[in-house]
Design a protein around this motif. Sequence first.
Motif, PDB file in Angstrom:
ATOM      1  N   ALA A  96       5.128   3.140   2.774  1.00  0.00           N
ATOM      2  CA  ALA A  96       6.284   3.796   2.337  1.00  0.00           C
ATOM      3  C   ALA A  96       7.314   4.167   3.569  1.00  0.00           C
ATOM      4  CB  ALA A  96       6.033   5.355   1.539  1.00  0.00           C
ATOM      5  N   ALA A 138      -0.097  -0.142  -5.858  1.00  0.00           N
ATOM      6  CA  ALA A 138      -1.555  -0.552  -5.143  1.00  0.00           C
ATOM      7  C   ALA A 138      -2.424  -0.453  -6.487  1.00  0.00           C
ATOM      8  CB  ALA A 138      -1.717   0.597  -3.865  1.00  0.00           C
ATOM      9  N   LYS A 139      -2.467   0.658  -7.258  1.00  0.00           N
ATOM     10  CA  LYS A 139      -3.341   0.893  -8.025  1.00  0.00           C
ATOM     11  C   LYS A 139      -3.602  -0.439  -9.217  1.00  0.00           C
ATOM     12  CE  LYS A 139      -3.763   5.751  -8.113  1.00  0.00           C
ATOM     13  NZ  LYS A 139      -3.506   7.079  -8.773  1.00  0.00           N
ATOM     14  N   GLN A 178       7.232   6.354  -2.318  1.00  0.00           N
ATOM     15  CA  GLN A 178       5.809   6.758  -2.163  1.00  0.00           C
ATOM     16  C   GLN A 178       4.790   6.404  -3.313  1.00  0.00           C
ATOM     17  OE1 GLN A 178       4.609   9.979   0.129  1.00  0.00           O
ATOM     18  NE2 GLN A 178       3.208   9.177   1.176  1.00  0.00           N
ATOM     19  N   ALA A 179       5.086   7.315  -4.366  1.00  0.00           N
ATOM     20  CA  ALA A 179       4.719   7.361  -5.733  1.00  0.00           C
ATOM     21  C   ALA A 179       4.746   5.855  -6.368  1.00  0.00           C
ATOM     22  CB  ALA A 179       5.221   7.944  -6.710  1.00  0.00           C
ATOM     23  N   ASP A 180       5.768   5.161  -6.262  1.00  0.00           N
ATOM     24  CA  ASP A 180       5.881   3.797  -6.660  1.00  0.00           C
ATOM     25  C   ASP A 180       5.017   3.013  -6.084  1.00  0.00           C
ATOM     26  OD1 ASP A 180       7.747   4.154  -8.814  1.00  0.00           O
ATOM     27  OD2 ASP A 180       9.357   3.312  -7.357  1.00  0.00           O
ATOM     28  N   LEU A 181       4.773   3.041  -4.685  1.00  0.00           N
ATOM     29  CA  LEU A 181       3.873   2.194  -4.016  1.00  0.00           C
ATOM     30  C   LEU A 181       2.403   2.558  -4.323  1.00  0.00           C
ATOM     31  CD1 LEU A 181       5.617   2.011  -0.540  1.00  0.00           C
ATOM     32  CD2 LEU A 181       5.727   0.425  -2.323  1.00  0.00           C
ATOM     33  N   LEU A 182       2.149   3.834  -4.281  1.00  0.00           N
ATOM     34  CA  LEU A 182       0.771   4.300  -4.905  1.00  0.00           C
ATOM     35  C   LEU A 182       0.329   3.492  -6.205  1.00  0.00           C
ATOM     36  CD1 LEU A 182      -2.178   5.846  -4.738  1.00  0.00           C
ATOM     37  CD2 LEU A 182      -0.836   7.647  -5.667  1.00  0.00           C
ATOM     38  N   ARG A 183       1.417   3.583  -7.310  1.00  0.00           N
ATOM     39  CA  ARG A 183       1.234   2.857  -8.535  1.00  0.00           C
ATOM     40  C   ARG A 183       1.079   1.565  -8.478  1.00  0.00           C
ATOM     41  NH1 ARG A 183       4.847   0.072 -11.490  1.00  0.00           N
ATOM     42  NH2 ARG A 183       6.627   0.907 -10.333  1.00  0.00           N
ATOM     43  N   GLU A 232       9.700  10.471  -1.735  1.00  0.00           N
ATOM     44  CA  GLU A 232       8.441  10.804  -2.413  1.00  0.00           C
ATOM     45  C   GLU A 232       8.260   9.944  -3.683  1.00  0.00           C
ATOM     46  OE1 GLU A 232       9.501  13.738   0.403  1.00  0.00           O
ATOM     47  OE2 GLU A 232      10.838  13.007  -1.258  1.00  0.00           O
ATOM     48  N   ARG A 257       0.770  -1.274  -0.087  1.00  0.00           N
ATOM     49  CA  ARG A 257       0.060  -0.045  -0.031  1.00  0.00           C
ATOM     50  C   ARG A 257       1.043   1.213  -0.023  1.00  0.00           C
ATOM     51  NH1 ARG A 257      -2.593  -2.207   5.485  1.00  0.00           N
ATOM     52  NH2 ARG A 257      -3.739  -3.996   4.596  1.00  0.00           N
ATOM     53  N   GLU A 258       0.341   2.386  -0.497  1.00  0.00           N
ATOM     54  CA  GLU A 258       1.075   3.656  -0.287  1.00  0.00           C
ATOM     55  C   GLU A 258       1.561   3.843   1.046  1.00  0.00           C
ATOM     56  OE1 GLU A 258       0.464   8.160  -1.544  1.00  0.00           O
ATOM     57  OE2 GLU A 258      -1.304   7.170  -1.450  1.00  0.00           O
TER      58      GLU A 258
END
Length: 167
Positions: free
Chosen positions: A31, A73-74, A66-71, A63, A27-28
């Motif tokens: 991070a 998760a999507k 964190q953006a990689d983790l958001l990607r 950052e 998950r985001e």
Amino acid sequence: MSWLPDDFVHPVLVPLLGGAYHLRPVREADAPLDYPAVMGSRERLFSIFGPAWGWPAATMTYEANQADLLRHAKEIAAHRSFNYALFDAAETAVLGCVYIDPPERAGADGEISWWVVDRLVGGEVEQAFDALVPQWIAADWPFEQPRFLGREMSWADWLALPKHPDA
């Protein structure tokens, strides 16, 4: 055509070593635990994943992680690819990851790779993790020809394969 059956439900918790550790989709919000795990093992991870993915870059910021983790998760929510983090039971540390991806190279229907943090290399947790991943993929995932990158096939050999027709 999707790389997974439409009715496939991905696992949400995979125990390791009697529940002392577990895998779950990243998950985001992970991070704060993921970034130090990745960057603390960055040199070894780059020696493994760098030629194919350019990851993790020496300049990767919190950052960007964190953006990689958001990607990721999507991608998990859309069933495009899967990134599972390895945690201790209380989820106080990310200790590694498993990537389950659609095939980029011919000859497989799924491509799987994984890693642990430097401090676990060669120890009981890594050995159990190395044994678990192929068994878990065989038991819970709908692949007929999974490819275990960096395990049964080197990354260099993988890079030399022709592109998968759907990639």
